[in-house]
Design an enzyme around this catalytic site. Sequence first.
Site, PDB file in Angstrom:
ATOM      1  N   ASP A 103     -12.910 -36.686   7.420  1.00  0.00           N
ATOM      2  CA  ASP A 103     -13.760 -37.308   6.408  1.00  0.00           C
ATOM      3  C   ASP A 103     -14.748 -36.297   5.827  1.00  0.00           C
ATOM      4  O   ASP A 103     -15.687 -35.874   6.502  1.00  0.00           O
ATOM      5  CB  ASP A 103     -14.512 -38.488   7.009  1.00  0.00           C
ATOM      6  CG  ASP A 103     -15.203 -39.342   5.968  1.00  0.00           C
ATOM      7  OD1 ASP A 103     -15.100 -39.009   4.778  1.00  0.00           O
ATOM      8  OD2 ASP A 103     -15.839 -40.335   6.342  1.00  0.00           O
ATOM      9  N   ASP A 299     -13.319 -37.368  -2.281  1.00  0.00           N
ATOM     10  CA  ASP A 299     -13.586 -37.698  -0.887  1.00  0.00           C
ATOM     11  C   ASP A 299     -12.292 -37.947  -0.117  1.00  0.00           C
ATOM     12  O   ASP A 299     -11.439 -38.732  -0.543  1.00  0.00           O
ATOM     13  CB  ASP A 299     -14.471 -38.928  -0.794  1.00  0.00           C
ATOM     14  CG  ASP A 299     -14.856 -39.237   0.638  1.00  0.00           C
ATOM     15  OD1 ASP A 299     -15.758 -38.566   1.168  1.00  0.00           O
ATOM     16  OD2 ASP A 299     -14.235 -40.125   1.239  1.00  0.00           O
TER      17      ASP A 299
END
Length: 628
Positions: A103, A299
């Site tokens: 992440d 992202d």
Amino acid sequence: MASSGRPRPGSLQALAVAVLLVLAATAAGSPDRRPAPGPPLFLPLQRSYPNATRLAASLRRGLGDGAHPNARMRLHDDLLTNGYYTTRLYIGTPPQEFALIVDSGSTVTYVPCASCEQCGNHQDPRFQPDLSSTYSPVKCNVDCACDNDKNQCTYERQYAEMSSSSGVLGEDIVSFGRESELKPQRAVFGCENSETGDLFSQHADGIMGLGRGQLSIMDQLVDKGVISDSFSLCYGGMDVGGGAMVLGGVPSPSDMVFSRSDPVRSPYYNIELKEIHVGGTALRVNPKVFDSKHGTVLDSGTTYAYLPEQAFVAFKDAVTSKVHSLKKIRGPDPNYKDICFAGAVRNVSQLHEVFPDVDMVFGNGQKLSLTPENYLFRHSKVDGAYCLGVFQNGKDPTTLLGGIIVRNTLVTYDRHNEKVGFWKTNCSELWERLNIGGAPSPSPSSDTGSQADLSPAPAPSGLPEFDVGLITVDMSINVTYPNLKPHLHELAELIAKELEIDSRQVRVMNVTSQGNSTLIRWGIFPAGPDNAMSNATAMGIIYRLTQHHVQLPENLGSYQLLEWNVQPLSRRSWFQEHVVSILLGILLVVLVTLSAILVVLVWRKKFSGQTAYRPVDSVAPEQELQPL
């Protein structure tokens, strides 16, 4: 970061920005995020920037100077099945293995702690500090929030969809796997004592934070001077999954395109998107629409792409106008108004013949060309149907680009030079395409019986385009055959349950005793004799097995997947299917016929030589006596 998000299979919602509860001052770099279960929003409750001193220090750190090794790591799982990608991280001495969601929007790396009172059942056992000879707690100090006893620093993260993670901070040796040139390093991480929501229910163990912040694994390694200030991600394509990750610098291909990324404007990795072209025609929207609020954010923890309302409507209409020959259908989940099209080809490599290509034009004029797999996902219920993986970002004007946009694309986050690079490639062949050679580094040292030594079998890099009729799997289980034999039926049912298929589809094909372990060859068949498994279904089954998604009861020990194989469905005619039976029947008829003929012949021969019966008074021919 990623989570289960939207409840339908293979689909996640937009990434929502998490609320950063500043209970650990060392974690004040940037807020973390998770996808919310409602309408996709991008709403940070506070705007936080990297510490100015740390930012100035990062500007002095170089990239690709040849003086630093890098950590090459494999990615596992895939967007459609899991909604996220994971990598393997080893913590402690001896190493304890964890599957962590990669992440770039999170700043903390954390795993469940053995003392956790409210943690879910995840892929691997919880971290046990007492079993690591190199573990040490981060002692309470003026720069962090402390536990009730004022002994140890704590952290807490609360996310927009109301899931949360909290625990204590510890420091230990972190290892990056067999292919890493980077030696194991000491790093600070979170040891969870509580988790709620999606964090509680997800299969992955925890999060590997790659964002900007003092607790980020990237910032810690760069501050130590052991890697360059850059990392790269490469996600596998549709139906493939997996991929690769590099912490540190990699050679930039000559045709890699770049966009500026401004760390001052936003704590997230942003790019300067100016235009989107569909089928060679620019969307008729003001370029400023992609520069609102946080601009365009890239992202890795988000699954799909989310555009501001004006841009989304224009994109949807442009794509729809190019596929008028296809039939518009409902999505796989009636709870969502997905935009789906039926009647397309099954082969991903031929999608460009039906769907238009898409180009993203950056502020510097460079262009990233996307193929249909970068904005479509397969319809899970209709063969040959696809749905748009681009959605409206609620009423939020931020543009959010998730993992679907960068399938089969090497993305380099060059933090030192404040830019992000994109290079279209086959991520399953990344090392060969970058001409990166060398034998893998040795695995982290551990006891011979350590679970860390059991690496999963390689995940598939793609299947041929055929209907799957059989999957064979060779599995080694650390239990002797006599102890395992009574549980084979139970084990088959357990595997079927974990793979979400009928127990009649899982059959034992062969069993071999190997001392203290047992080798089993499993056969996984379609639901019916005339049915077939699609490539996507077969890939999902193989991934669950290769990533150790099947959890065995404690009495059955652990397992290692040694090899898997896929066979096409047999497409034989009725005669071909029954040719053996037909031949046996013909042979039987021939044998019966020959036997009958033989019996008749024997009977006739037996009675043909006997004298016929004559009455006593019948006339008999005279016989001449012959001389002696």
